[in-house]
Design a protein around this motif. Structure first.
Motif, mmCIF file in Angstrom:
data_model
loop_
_atom_site.group_PDB
_atom_site.id
_atom_site.type_symbol
_atom_site.label_atom_id
_atom_site.label_comp_id
_atom_site.label_asym_id
_atom_site.label_seq_id
_atom_site.Cartn_x
_atom_site.Cartn_y
_atom_site.Cartn_z
ATOM 1 N N ALA A 10 0.834 -1.203 0.000
ATOM 2 C CA ALA A 10 0.000 0.000 0.000
ATOM 3 C C ALA A 10 0.868 1.253 0.000
ATOM 4 O O ALA A 10 0.589 2.214 -0.715
ATOM 5 N N ARG A 11 1.919 1.265 0.824
ATOM 6 C CA ARG A 11 2.806 2.432 0.857
ATOM 7 C C ARG A 11 3.607 2.538 -0.433
ATOM 8 O O ARG A 11 3.677 3.587 -1.051
ATOM 9 N N ASN A 12 4.252 1.448 -0.815
ATOM 10 C CA ASN A 12 5.191 1.485 -1.933
ATOM 11 C C ASN A 12 4.516 1.682 -3.283
ATOM 12 O O ASN A 12 5.003 2.450 -4.108
ATOM 13 N N GLU A 13 3.433 0.982 -3.538
ATOM 14 C CA GLU A 13 2.802 1.040 -4.858
ATOM 15 C C GLU A 13 1.652 2.039 -4.921
ATOM 16 O O GLU A 13 1.503 2.738 -5.908
ATOM 17 N N ARG A 14 0.847 2.092 -3.887
ATOM 18 C CA ARG A 14 -0.315 2.989 -3.903
ATOM 19 C C ARG A 14 0.017 4.371 -3.353
ATOM 20 O O ARG A 14 -0.809 5.273 -3.405
ATOM 21 N N ARG A 15 1.218 4.523 -2.783
ATOM 22 C CA ARG A 15 1.697 5.801 -2.235
ATOM 23 C C ARG A 15 0.758 6.324 -1.149
ATOM 24 O O ARG A 15 0.430 7.493 -1.070
ATOM 25 N N SER A 16 0.350 5.419 -0.284
ATOM 26 C CA SER A 16 -0.576 5.729 0.793
ATOM 27 C C SER A 16 -0.026 5.160 2.095
ATOM 28 O O SER A 16 0.737 4.208 2.088
ATOM 29 N N MET A 17 -0.422 5.746 3.209
ATOM 30 C CA MET A 17 -0.024 5.231 4.523
ATOM 31 C C MET A 17 -1.153 5.483 5.509
ATOM 32 O O MET A 17 -2.030 6.312 5.269
ATOM 33 N N GLY A 18 -1.107 4.758 6.601
ATOM 34 C CA GLY A 18 -2.095 4.954 7.643
ATOM 35 C C GLY A 18 -1.927 6.314 8.305
ATOM 36 O O GLY A 18 -0.834 6.891 8.301
ATOM 37 N N VAL A 19 -3.009 6.813 8.869
ATOM 38 C CA VAL A 19 -2.950 8.101 9.563
ATOM 39 C C VAL A 19 -1.927 8.053 10.702
ATOM 40 O O VAL A 19 -1.148 8.989 10.885
ATOM 41 N N SER A 20 -1.884 6.960 11.438
ATOM 42 C CA SER A 20 -0.916 6.866 12.539
ATOM 43 C C SER A 20 0.519 6.898 12.024
ATOM 44 O O SER A 20 1.399 7.485 12.671
ATOM 45 N N GLN A 21 0.771 6.294 10.862
ATOM 46 C CA GLN A 21 2.107 6.359 10.270
ATOM 47 C C GLN A 21 2.449 7.792 9.873
ATOM 48 O O GLN A 21 3.576 8.251 10.079
ATOM 49 N N PHE A 22 1.484 8.482 9.281
ATOM 50 C CA PHE A 22 1.703 9.876 8.901
ATOM 51 C C PHE A 22 2.043 10.707 10.138
ATOM 52 O O PHE A 22 3.010 11.472 10.141
ATOM 53 N N LYS A 23 1.251 10.551 11.186
ATOM 54 C CA LYS A 23 1.468 11.327 12.404
ATOM 55 C C LYS A 23 2.837 11.052 13.024
ATOM 56 O O LYS A 23 3.425 11.946 13.623
ATOM 57 N N SER A 24 3.364 9.837 12.828
ATOM 58 C CA SER A 24 4.662 9.490 13.425
ATOM 59 C C SER A 24 5.828 10.229 12.772
ATOM 60 O O SER A 24 6.906 10.328 13.367
ATOM 61 N N ILE A 25 5.637 10.768 11.566
ATOM 62 C CA ILE A 25 6.699 11.517 10.892
ATOM 63 C C ILE A 25 6.367 13.002 10.769
ATOM 64 O O ILE A 25 7.105 13.758 10.159
ATOM 65 N N ALA A 26 5.235 13.414 11.325
ATOM 66 C CA ALA A 26 4.734 14.779 11.148
ATOM 67 C C ALA A 26 4.768 15.573 12.446
ATOM 68 O O ALA A 26 4.957 15.021 13.528
ATOM 69 N N ASP A 27 4.567 16.861 12.303
ATOM 70 C CA ASP A 27 4.423 17.762 13.446
ATOM 71 C C ASP A 27 2.979 18.238 13.508
ATOM 72 O O ASP A 27 2.377 18.538 12.477
ATOM 73 N N LEU A 28 2.469 18.328 14.723
ATOM 74 C CA LEU A 28 1.133 18.876 14.929
ATOM 75 C C LEU A 28 1.217 20.386 14.750
ATOM 76 O O LEU A 28 1.969 21.061 15.452
ATOM 77 N N VAL A 29 0.462 20.930 13.780
ATOM 78 C CA VAL A 29 0.517 22.374 13.517
ATOM 79 C C VAL A 29 -0.768 23.097 13.911
ATOM 80 O O VAL A 29 -0.798 24.327 13.932
ATOM 81 N N TRP A 30 -1.827 22.350 14.200
ATOM 82 C CA TRP A 30 -3.055 22.944 14.705
ATOM 83 C C TRP A 30 -3.801 21.900 15.507
ATOM 84 O O TRP A 30 -3.907 20.766 15.042
ATOM 85 N N PRO A 31 -4.318 22.125 16.679
ATOM 86 C CA PRO A 31 -4.287 23.418 17.346
ATOM 87 C C PRO A 31 -2.888 23.746 17.845
ATOM 88 O O PRO A 31 -2.155 22.868 18.278
ATOM 89 N N CYS A 32 -2.545 25.006 17.764
ATOM 90 C CA CYS A 32 -1.208 25.455 18.120
ATOM 91 C C CYS A 32 -0.875 25.242 19.585
ATOM 92 O O CYS A 32 0.244 24.936 19.944
ATOM 93 N N HIS A 33 -1.866 25.382 20.464
ATOM 94 C CA HIS A 33 -1.618 25.252 21.895
ATOM 95 C C HIS A 33 -1.231 23.827 22.285
ATOM 96 O O HIS A 33 -0.699 23.609 23.359
ATOM 97 N N ALA A 34 -1.458 22.871 21.398
ATOM 98 C CA ALA A 34 -1.137 21.479 21.713
ATOM 99 C C ALA A 34 0.318 21.143 21.427
ATOM 100 O O ALA A 34 0.754 20.051 21.685
ATOM 101 N N LEU A 35 1.076 22.089 20.880
ATOM 102 C CA LEU A 35 2.478 21.814 20.550
ATOM 103 C C LEU A 35 3.340 21.690 21.768
ATOM 104 O O LEU A 35 3.238 22.304 22.732
#
Length: 156
Positions: A131-156
């Protein structure tokens, strides 16, 4: 983003309401999550939406030294459901970052996460998932593991 007129905001709220009503009647999403996510990210994070159907990105973020290209993805969940997967991320086109807008209930913004192009490509190219390699998709939890929370700002 240009400041929204009262009518744009009112229409967006009506679309959200209709999408919820449609889901309650049919059990199917109306197919407006991406557009709602783009409008909400632009409104909340002061982005300028790109022209419709611009290849590779949906909005611009102006910084002191450049204009960044942002690809925006949206996920909506009803009570008790899981977030599921992020839709296909187009890595063949130019972009600087991907924002994931998580919407819940009445399509209200819950969180917005942002990952860099390099982190996205590295995760999508990691071995082990068709799914990741061929469909270029990932689970939301996988995305969050490499991302920064940008909103809500107070949660940073």
């Amino acid at each position: 983003m240009k400041s929204s007129t009262r009518s744009e905001i009112a229409i967006l709220e009506e679309v959200k309401s209709l999408a919820v009503e449609y889901y309650q009647l049919t059990g199917k999403p109306l197919g407006v999550t991406g557009e709602i996510a783009e409008m909400e990210a632009a409104r909340l994070l002061d982005l300028e939406l790109a022209e419709a159907r611009t290849p590779g990105f949906d909005a611009y973020r102006t910084t002191t030294d450049r204009k960044e290209k942002i690809q925006i993805k949206g996920r909506w969940k009803n009570d008790g459901a899981s977030w599921g997967r992020v839709s296909k991320i187009n890595t063949d086109q130019e972009f600087d970052a991907v924002q994931l807008v998580l919407l819940q209930g009445n399509y209200e913004v819950f969180e917005i996460w942002e990952a860099t192009r390099d982190d996205i490509i590295e995760r999508l190219n990691a071995p082990g998932s068709k799914a990741r390699n061929e469909r270029r998709s990932m689970g939301v939890s996988q995305f969050k593991s490499i991302a920064d929370l940008v909103w809500p700002c107070h949660a940073l």
